[in-house]
Design an enzyme around this catalytic site. Structure first.
Site, PDB file in Angstrom:
ATOM      1  N   GLU A  88       0.804  -1.229   0.000  1.00 39.16           N
ATOM      2  CA  GLU A  88       0.000   0.000   0.000  1.00 39.16           C
ATOM      3  C   GLU A  88       0.830   1.268   0.000  1.00 39.16           C
ATOM      4  O   GLU A  88       1.974   1.268   0.410  1.00 39.16           O
ATOM      5  CB  GLU A  88      -0.794   0.076   1.306  1.00 39.16           C
ATOM      6  CG  GLU A  88      -1.743  -1.024   1.512  1.00 39.16           C
ATOM      7  CD  GLU A  88      -2.530  -0.785   2.799  1.00 39.16           C
ATOM      8  OE1 GLU A  88      -3.418  -1.585   3.052  1.00 39.16           O
ATOM      9  OE2 GLU A  88      -2.257   0.190   3.524  1.00 39.16           O
ATOM     10  N   CYS A 101       3.546   8.277   1.165  1.00 41.77           N
ATOM     11  CA  CYS A 101       3.847   7.300   2.212  1.00 41.77           C
ATOM     12  C   CYS A 101       4.122   5.971   1.511  1.00 41.77           C
ATOM     13  O   CYS A 101       3.306   5.508   0.710  1.00 41.77           O
ATOM     14  CB  CYS A 101       2.624   7.214   3.126  1.00 41.77           C
ATOM     15  SG  CYS A 101       2.735   5.898   4.332  1.00 41.77           S
ATOM     16  N   CYS A 108       4.315  -7.393   8.071  1.00 43.12           N
ATOM     17  CA  CYS A 108       5.217  -6.905   9.117  1.00 43.12           C
ATOM     18  C   CYS A 108       5.240  -7.939  10.229  1.00 43.12           C
ATOM     19  O   CYS A 108       4.248  -8.625  10.462  1.00 43.12           O
ATOM     20  CB  CYS A 108       4.688  -5.569   9.655  1.00 43.12           C
ATOM     21  SG  CYS A 108       5.726  -4.816  10.926  1.00 43.12           S
ATOM     22  N   CYS A 112       2.377  -5.080  16.494  1.00 46.91           N
ATOM     23  CA  CYS A 112       1.711  -4.026  17.281  1.00 46.91           C
ATOM     24  C   CYS A 112       0.195  -4.264  17.299  1.00 46.91           C
ATOM     25  O   CYS A 112      -0.406  -4.562  16.263  1.00 46.91           O
ATOM     26  CB  CYS A 112       2.016  -2.638  16.715  1.00 46.91           C
ATOM     27  SG  CYS A 112       3.767  -2.245  16.709  1.00 46.91           S
ATOM     28  N   CYS A 115      -2.317  -2.244  14.883  1.00 52.48           N
ATOM     29  CA  CYS A 115      -1.934  -2.043  13.482  1.00 52.48           C
ATOM     30  C   CYS A 115      -2.449  -3.168  12.594  1.00 52.48           C
ATOM     31  O   CYS A 115      -2.346  -4.350  12.941  1.00 52.48           O
ATOM     32  CB  CYS A 115      -0.417  -1.949  13.388  1.00 52.48           C
ATOM     33  SG  CYS A 115       0.172  -1.661  11.718  1.00 52.48           S
ATOM     34  N   GLY A 161       5.076  -2.349   7.007  1.00 49.48           N
ATOM     35  CA  GLY A 161       6.422  -2.832   7.286  1.00 49.48           C
ATOM     36  C   GLY A 161       7.180  -1.984   8.280  1.00 49.48           C
ATOM     37  O   GLY A 161       6.809  -0.851   8.578  1.00 49.48           O
ATOM     38  N   GLU A 162       8.250  -2.571   8.790  1.00 54.71           N
ATOM     39  CA  GLU A 162       9.133  -1.874   9.730  1.00 54.71           C
ATOM     40  C   GLU A 162      10.428  -1.560   8.978  1.00 54.71           C
ATOM     41  O   GLU A 162      11.212  -2.472   8.680  1.00 54.71           O
ATOM     42  CB  GLU A 162       9.369  -2.779  10.957  1.00 54.71           C
ATOM     43  CG  GLU A 162      10.517  -2.366  11.856  1.00 54.71           C
ATOM     44  CD  GLU A 162      10.528  -0.897  12.276  1.00 54.71           C
ATOM     45  OE1 GLU A 162       9.496  -0.369  12.717  1.00 54.71           O
ATOM     46  OE2 GLU A 162      11.602  -0.271  12.151  1.00 54.71           O
ATOM     47  N   SER A 193      10.203   6.004   9.879  1.00 54.95           N
ATOM     48  CA  SER A 193       9.460   5.746  11.117  1.00 54.95           C
ATOM     49  C   SER A 193       9.759   4.339  11.613  1.00 54.95           C
ATOM     50  O   SER A 193       9.703   3.380  10.852  1.00 54.95           O
ATOM     51  CB  SER A 193       7.966   5.897  10.816  1.00 54.95           C
ATOM     52  OG  SER A 193       7.206   5.694  11.974  1.00 54.95           O
ATOM     53  N   SER A 216       7.965   5.486  16.840  1.00 54.09           N
ATOM     54  CA  SER A 216       6.593   5.150  17.242  1.00 54.09           C
ATOM     55  C   SER A 216       6.635   4.712  18.702  1.00 54.09           C
ATOM     56  O   SER A 216       6.965   3.569  18.997  1.00 54.09           O
ATOM     57  CB  SER A 216       6.055   4.018  16.366  1.00 54.09           C
ATOM     58  OG  SER A 216       6.021   4.458  15.032  1.00 54.09           O
ATOM     59  N   LEU A 217       6.313   5.635  19.591  1.00 52.37           N
ATOM     60  CA  LEU A 217       6.445   5.347  21.020  1.00 52.37           C
ATOM     61  C   LEU A 217       5.137   4.776  21.570  1.00 52.37           C
ATOM     62  O   LEU A 217       5.106   3.688  22.127  1.00 52.37           O
ATOM     63  CB  LEU A 217       6.855   6.641  21.746  1.00 52.37           C
ATOM     64  CG  LEU A 217       7.540   6.466  23.086  1.00 52.37           C
ATOM     65  CD1 LEU A 217       8.798   5.624  22.975  1.00 52.37           C
ATOM     66  CD2 LEU A 217       7.892   7.841  23.673  1.00 52.37           C
ATOM     67  N   HIS A 218       4.079   5.535  21.449  1.00 51.86           N
ATOM     68  CA  HIS A 218       2.708   5.099  21.780  1.00 51.86           C
ATOM     69  C   HIS A 218       2.439   4.779  23.251  1.00 51.86           C
ATOM     70  O   HIS A 218       1.291   4.484  23.614  1.00 51.86           O
ATOM     71  CB  HIS A 218       2.255   3.910  20.918  1.00 51.86           C
ATOM     72  CG  HIS A 218       2.373   4.149  19.437  1.00 51.86           C
ATOM     73  ND1 HIS A 218       2.078   5.351  18.837  1.00 51.86           N
ATOM     74  CD2 HIS A 218       2.770   3.326  18.423  1.00 51.86           C
ATOM     75  CE1 HIS A 218       2.277   5.263  17.533  1.00 51.86           C
ATOM     76  NE2 HIS A 218       2.710   4.054  17.254  1.00 51.86           N
ATOM     77  N   ASN A 292      -6.560   5.217  14.404  1.00 49.00           N
ATOM     78  CA  ASN A 292      -7.398   4.870  13.274  1.00 49.00           C
ATOM     79  C   ASN A 292      -7.937   3.481  13.595  1.00 49.00           C
ATOM     80  O   ASN A 292      -7.171   2.510  13.605  1.00 49.00           O
ATOM     81  CB  ASN A 292      -6.495   4.819  12.042  1.00 49.00           C
ATOM     82  CG  ASN A 292      -7.153   5.359  10.817  1.00 49.00           C
ATOM     83  OD1 ASN A 292      -8.351   5.186  10.628  1.00 49.00           O
ATOM     84  ND2 ASN A 292      -6.370   5.997   9.979  1.00 49.00           N
ATOM     85  N   CYS A 335      -2.688   1.987   8.121  1.00 51.38           N
ATOM     86  CA  CYS A 335      -1.734   0.982   7.702  1.00 51.38           C
ATOM     87  C   CYS A 335      -2.330  -0.403   7.478  1.00 51.38           C
ATOM     88  O   CYS A 335      -2.853  -1.002   8.408  1.00 51.38           O
ATOM     89  CB  CYS A 335      -0.795   0.789   8.884  1.00 51.38           C
ATOM     90  SG  CYS A 335       0.785   1.409   8.702  1.00 51.38           S
TER      91      CYS A 335
END
Ligand code: SAH
Length: 344
Positions: A88, A101, A108, A112, A115, A161-162, A193, A216-218, A292, A335
């Protein structure tokens, strides 16, 4: 089969010489691919040479499979790779330019909890050229050419993906897309990211690439972070902060922290105070993203008012904060959502 987009102009020149062709052909081919063209549509290359190329290389690494247009001008793309895998991308059109993006992996493996990209695990890494091809295809779609005639001005590696789990290909991609005779997009306009693969943050600091590092802390502490991000079992927040400080010292670039607001999970006053403390003492910025919602996940988002309240609490503590404009909330913005709709 290989793809031509994986090569720098120097590497491509070696390949073309090895096919017993003249050197200037390499530059012609390189220009064609940077215009987003497939081998079969190269107009200044003979039929014979095209046949030679097609015997060894994919005609084009990916094609646009689906487009979803949002009322705010955002376009979400699903691309089909030559092995039929789907990835995507999202194009965000702003007054100052166009941000694309891009995805770095098919799926991935970071797991998470909020996600959609990780729901089916990792299928494979993308090559540098497959990441580049996403930019070239959309640039061409917008009528862009190379160098200062490009239409894509900024890139964020925030698709599927990471990025730091596919380190070499991601770094090569940044070098390819910033090459003067390709799109010449400065690394300063590229954000990488990561959920925080600490050793690779140190490696990235040594690359002399002034990209924007986004973490990406979150969650503001390890206990809470472990409940939503499995990677927190491998690297602590302390280790991440130490690595980002090092990144800042090496590059002079302010580090951005992403924080997806999940109602009742990470949006309390205590969380705001703890978060502000973490990012104090060196140039940082916090990007709040109202979650989201993903249908496969039970987590809930926050209201606009709750996001504003959380922002105000952080600001009281001296943090620099923005709430990311929720774009494309009428399409599969998060994502991995669009791909899941196509693959399932
Ligand atoms: N793997 C990388 C980049 C991909 S995701 C990373 O973890 O940073 C880009 C950003 O979107 C990350 O901050 C990610 O945590 C966030 N994200 C993923 N799913 C989301 C969702 N459903 N709502 C809000 N943000 C999400």
């Amino acid at each position: 089969m290989e793809i031509l987009q994986d090569y720098s102009l120097d590497e491509l020149t070696q390949k073309i010489l090895a096919l017993n062709e003249q050197k200037f052909r390499a530059k012609q081919i390189y220009d064609n691919i940077n215009l987003g063209k497939s081998i079969s549509s190269f107009s200044n290359i003979s039929k014979d040479l095209k046949a030679k190329l097609l015997a060894e290389y994919e005609d084009i690494p990916l094609k646009i499979h689906t487009e979803q247009h949002s009322h705010d001008g955002t376009i979400k793309f699903a691309y089909e790779l030559s092995d039929k895998n789907i990835i995507e991308g999202v194009l965000m059109q702003y007054k100052y330019g166009n941000t694309l993006c891009v995805s770095t992996q098919v799926g991935c493996r970071m797991g998470c909890k909020f996600c959609a990209s990780t729901l089916h695990g990792l299928t494979r890494n993308l090559t540098a050229g497959e990441i580049l091809a996403q930019v070239l295809v959309v640039n061409a779609l917008l009528g862009g050419k190379t160098g200062k005639h490009r239409k894509i001005t900024n890139i964020v590696l925030m698709g599927m993906g990471e990025p730091l789990d596919n380190y070499d290909n991601v770094v090569k991609f940044i070098r390819l897309v910033s090459a003067p005779e390709s799109l010449n997009i400065s690394p300063r306009n590229i954000s990488v990211s990561t959920c925080g693969l600490v050793p690779n943050i140190y490696r990235l600091a040594e690359e002399s690439l002034p990209i924007i590092l986004t973490i990406s802390l979150h969650a503001p502490n390890d206990t809470l972070r472990k409940t939503i991000m499995p990677i927190a079992n491998r690297y602590s927040i302390d280790e991440i902060i130490k690595a980002t400080k090092y990144y800042f010292e090496k590059t002079g670039r302010r580090v951005v922290f992403e924080y997806a607001l999940i109602d009742g999970v990470n949006n309390t006053r205590e969380c705001a105070i703890e978060l502000a403390k973490l990012v104090r003492g060196f140039p940082t910025h916090i990007n709040l993203i109202p979650l989201n919602e993903v249908k496969e996940r039970a987590l809930k988002t926050v209201s606009h008012k709750q996001a504003e309240q959380f922002k105000a609490m952080l600001e009281q503590q001296g943090a620099s904060v923005t709430i990311r404009r929720t774009m494309a909330d009428d399409i599969d913005g998060a994502c991995g959502q669009l791909r899941n709709h196509i693959v399932e």
